[in-house]
Write a protein that holds these residues in place. Structure first.
Motif, PDB file in Angstrom:
ATOM      1  N   MET A 166      -4.757   7.103   5.358  1.00 29.28           N
ATOM      2  CA  MET A 166      -5.497   6.093   4.604  1.00 29.28           C
ATOM      3  C   MET A 166      -4.619   4.877   4.329  1.00 29.28           C
ATOM      4  O   MET A 166      -5.094   3.731   4.358  1.00 29.28           O
ATOM      5  N   VAL A 167      -3.332   5.119   4.076  1.00 28.29           N
ATOM      6  CA  VAL A 167      -2.393   4.004   3.890  1.00 28.29           C
ATOM      7  C   VAL A 167      -2.362   3.151   5.156  1.00 28.29           C
ATOM      8  O   VAL A 167      -2.451   1.917   5.108  1.00 28.29           O
ATOM      9  N   ARG A 168      -2.262   3.796   6.313  1.00 25.18           N
ATOM     10  CA  ARG A 168      -2.247   3.064   7.585  1.00 25.18           C
ATOM     11  C   ARG A 168      -3.534   2.262   7.773  1.00 25.18           C
ATOM     12  O   ARG A 168      -3.491   1.075   8.149  1.00 25.18           O
ATOM     13  N   ASP A 169      -4.682   2.875   7.529  1.00 25.93           N
ATOM     14  CA  ASP A 169      -5.955   2.190   7.753  1.00 25.93           C
ATOM     15  C   ASP A 169      -6.133   1.009   6.791  1.00 25.93           C
ATOM     16  O   ASP A 169      -6.712  -0.021   7.159  1.00 25.93           O
ATOM     17  N   ALA A 170      -5.627   1.166   5.565  1.00 26.88           N
ATOM     18  CA  ALA A 170      -5.698   0.055   4.618  1.00 26.88           C
ATOM     19  C   ALA A 170      -4.807  -1.098   5.073  1.00 26.88           C
ATOM     20  O   ALA A 170      -5.148  -2.278   4.873  1.00 26.88           O
ATOM     21  N   ILE A 204       0.873  -1.162   0.000  1.00 28.66           N
ATOM     22  CA  ILE A 204       0.000   0.000   0.000  1.00 28.66           C
ATOM     23  C   ILE A 204       0.914   1.217   0.000  1.00 28.66           C
ATOM     24  O   ILE A 204       1.793   1.340   0.864  1.00 28.66           O
ATOM     25  N   VAL A 205       0.734   2.121  -0.953  1.00 28.90           N
ATOM     26  CA  VAL A 205       1.664   3.227  -1.126  1.00 28.90           C
ATOM     27  C   VAL A 205       0.898   4.541  -1.276  1.00 28.90           C
ATOM     28  O   VAL A 205      -0.323   4.556  -1.442  1.00 28.90           O
ATOM     29  N   THR A 206       1.641   5.633  -1.249  1.00 26.02           N
ATOM     30  CA  THR A 206       1.048   6.940  -1.498  1.00 26.02           C
ATOM     31  C   THR A 206       0.973   7.196  -2.999  1.00 26.02           C
ATOM     32  O   THR A 206       1.619   6.515  -3.802  1.00 26.02           O
ATOM     33  N   SER A 207       0.217   8.215  -3.365  1.00 27.70           N
ATOM     34  CA  SER A 207      -0.006   8.497  -4.787  1.00 27.70           C
ATOM     35  C   SER A 207       1.287   8.832  -5.521  1.00 27.70           C
ATOM     36  O   SER A 207       1.431   8.540  -6.704  1.00 27.70           O
ATOM     37  N   GLY A 208       2.236   9.447  -4.830  1.00 28.45           N
ATOM     38  CA  GLY A 208       3.490   9.833  -5.478  1.00 28.45           C
ATOM     39  C   GLY A 208       4.575   8.778  -5.379  1.00 28.45           C
ATOM     40  O   GLY A 208       5.749   9.097  -5.573  1.00 28.45           O
ATOM     41  N   PRO A 243       2.861  -2.238  -5.743  1.00 29.33           N
ATOM     42  CA  PRO A 243       1.696  -1.450  -5.333  1.00 29.33           C
ATOM     43  C   PRO A 243       0.368  -2.113  -5.708  1.00 29.33           C
ATOM     44  O   PRO A 243       0.159  -2.504  -6.858  1.00 29.33           O
ATOM     45  N   LYS A 244      -0.495  -2.269  -4.738  1.00 30.78           N
ATOM     46  CA  LYS A 244      -1.851  -2.774  -4.946  1.00 30.78           C
ATOM     47  C   LYS A 244      -2.896  -1.704  -4.644  1.00 30.78           C
ATOM     48  O   LYS A 244      -3.979  -1.699  -5.209  1.00 30.78           O
ATOM     49  N   LEU A 245      -2.548  -0.817  -3.715  1.00 29.44           N
ATOM     50  CA  LEU A 245      -3.443   0.280  -3.333  1.00 29.44           C
ATOM     51  C   LEU A 245      -2.629   1.560  -3.254  1.00 29.44           C
ATOM     52  O   LEU A 245      -1.509   1.560  -2.724  1.00 29.44           O
ATOM     53  N   ARG A 246      -3.196   2.641  -3.765  1.00 26.09           N
ATOM     54  CA  ARG A 246      -2.536   3.950  -3.710  1.00 26.09           C
ATOM     55  C   ARG A 246      -3.491   4.950  -3.067  1.00 26.09           C
ATOM     56  O   ARG A 246      -4.670   5.011  -3.424  1.00 26.09           O
ATOM     57  N   PHE A 247      -2.953   5.751  -2.146  1.00 22.87           N
ATOM     58  CA  PHE A 247      -3.767   6.753  -1.468  1.00 22.87           C
ATOM     59  C   PHE A 247      -3.000   8.072  -1.396  1.00 22.87           C
ATOM     60  O   PHE A 247      -1.768   8.086  -1.374  1.00 22.87           O
ATOM     61  N   SER A 248      -3.729   9.161  -1.325  1.00 20.42           N
ATOM     62  CA  SER A 248      -3.101  10.482  -1.211  1.00 20.42           C
ATOM     63  C   SER A 248      -2.768  10.838   0.226  1.00 20.42           C
ATOM     64  O   SER A 248      -2.091  11.831   0.476  1.00 20.42           O
ATOM     65  N   SER A 249      -3.248  10.055   1.190  1.00 21.99           N
ATOM     66  CA  SER A 249      -3.026  10.347   2.610  1.00 21.99           C
ATOM     67  C   SER A 249      -2.364   9.166   3.299  1.00 21.99           C
ATOM     68  O   SER A 249      -2.771   8.010   3.105  1.00 21.99           O
TER      69      SER A 249
END
Length: 291
Positions: A216-220, A184-188, A207-213
């Motif tokens: 959100m990465v932690r919660d995923a 799980i990574v950030t958008s950048g 990367p399987k999931l990308r988040f801007s926050s």
């Protein structure tokens, strides 16, 4: 340069006219007009265009106001402090801070600071971009691993560390060859391996999931979406409860937080008070211990 003339120019500019400036200050319109004319003559440029519709700042006038309004305010604060024989922090304090740190800590810090210094009004703006303290009229900026800047001075007040975490049900890879893992990574995110504990474990994040926050990465990660590389300060509660398991500490420089202000402005009592307050709040230099 006559500081009284400059102060009167700022007064007229902020009040958008001689009449309002005169009523606000008690200085006659004739005196204000004469001082501004003297300032224009000294500088050799027009600062205000006068017409039947009122007054309008020229480009030079706008530049002068933006460059000097904050300086005059701090000079006034310093002179008041000297005249009173004390350095009481007072006035409006504008702080730019990273979005994540703002969301996690600045609400409490702002409230506690105002309680300690009731004559200060504080505004905290969550900004991940590099704000210009002078142009945007910020008194203080909090930055992560700032680059050297001859215009800024300040202090490092806290350190963090980057850790790889995952939900308990996800098996930690065995050290050895580079291990590919769902991540799980950030958008950048830029593709690079995660080296943990001085090279004992090297992971290739897929990367399987990308988040801007990062929250959100932690919660995923808690939800079992994969492994994540995040600051330990936003995961220590979840690690303590067992919602997450720490796989290791990332090798490389630790994130450091600095509180900075411009070296070209007077260090006003309100700025010194905030810097000292923030540093005192993290006596162990650890974000984890002061989450």
């Amino acid at each position: 340069m006559n500081l009284n003339a400059l102060s009167d120019f700022i007064l007229v500019a902020t009040n958008e006219g001689l009449g309002k400036a005169s009523r606000a200050s008690g200085i006659s319109k004739a005196t204000l007009s004469r001082r501004i004319a003297d300032l224009e003559e000294q500088l050799g440029v027009r600062l205000i265009e006068r017409s039947s519709r009122g007054l309008k700042l020229t480009e030079a006038g706008t530049t002068l106001m933006l460059r000097t309004e904050g300086l005059l305010s701090e000079v006034s604060e310093a002179m008041t402090a000297v005249g009173d024989g004390v350095s009481t922090p007072r006035g409006r304090l504008r702080v730019a801070a990273p979005a994540l740190f703002s969301q996690l800590a600045m609400g409490r810090i702002g409230a506690e600071f105002c309680a300690a210094y009731p004559e200060i009004e504080i505004e905290i703006v969550a900004e991940d971009r590099m704000v210009d303290l002078i142009e945007e009229q910020f008194d203080v900026a909090i930055r992560i691993n700032p680059s050297p800047d001859s215009n800024l001075v300040g202090r490092c007040f806290a350190r963090d560390r980057l850790v790889v975490v995952a939900a308990p049900q996800i098996i930690r890879p065995i050290p050895g060859a580079i291990r590919a893992i769902p991540a799980i990574v950030t958008s950048g995110f830029q593709p690079r391996n995660w080296t943990l504990d001085g090279g004992k474990l090297v992971l290739e994040p897929i990367p399987k999931l990308r988040f801007s926050s990062l929250l959100m990465v932690r919660d995923a990660a808690i939800a079992g979406g994969g492994a994540a590389l995040i600051p330990q300060s936003i995961a220590w509660n979840q690690l303590a409860r067992g919602d997450l398991v720490q796989w290791g500490i990332a090798s490389g420089p630790e994130p450091t937080l600095w509180v900075l202000h411009t070296s070209r402005r007077l260090a006003a009592p309100k700025v010194r008070a905030f810097v000292d307050f923030l540093c005192a709040r993290y006596p162990h230099m650890s974000l984890v211990l002061n989450g």
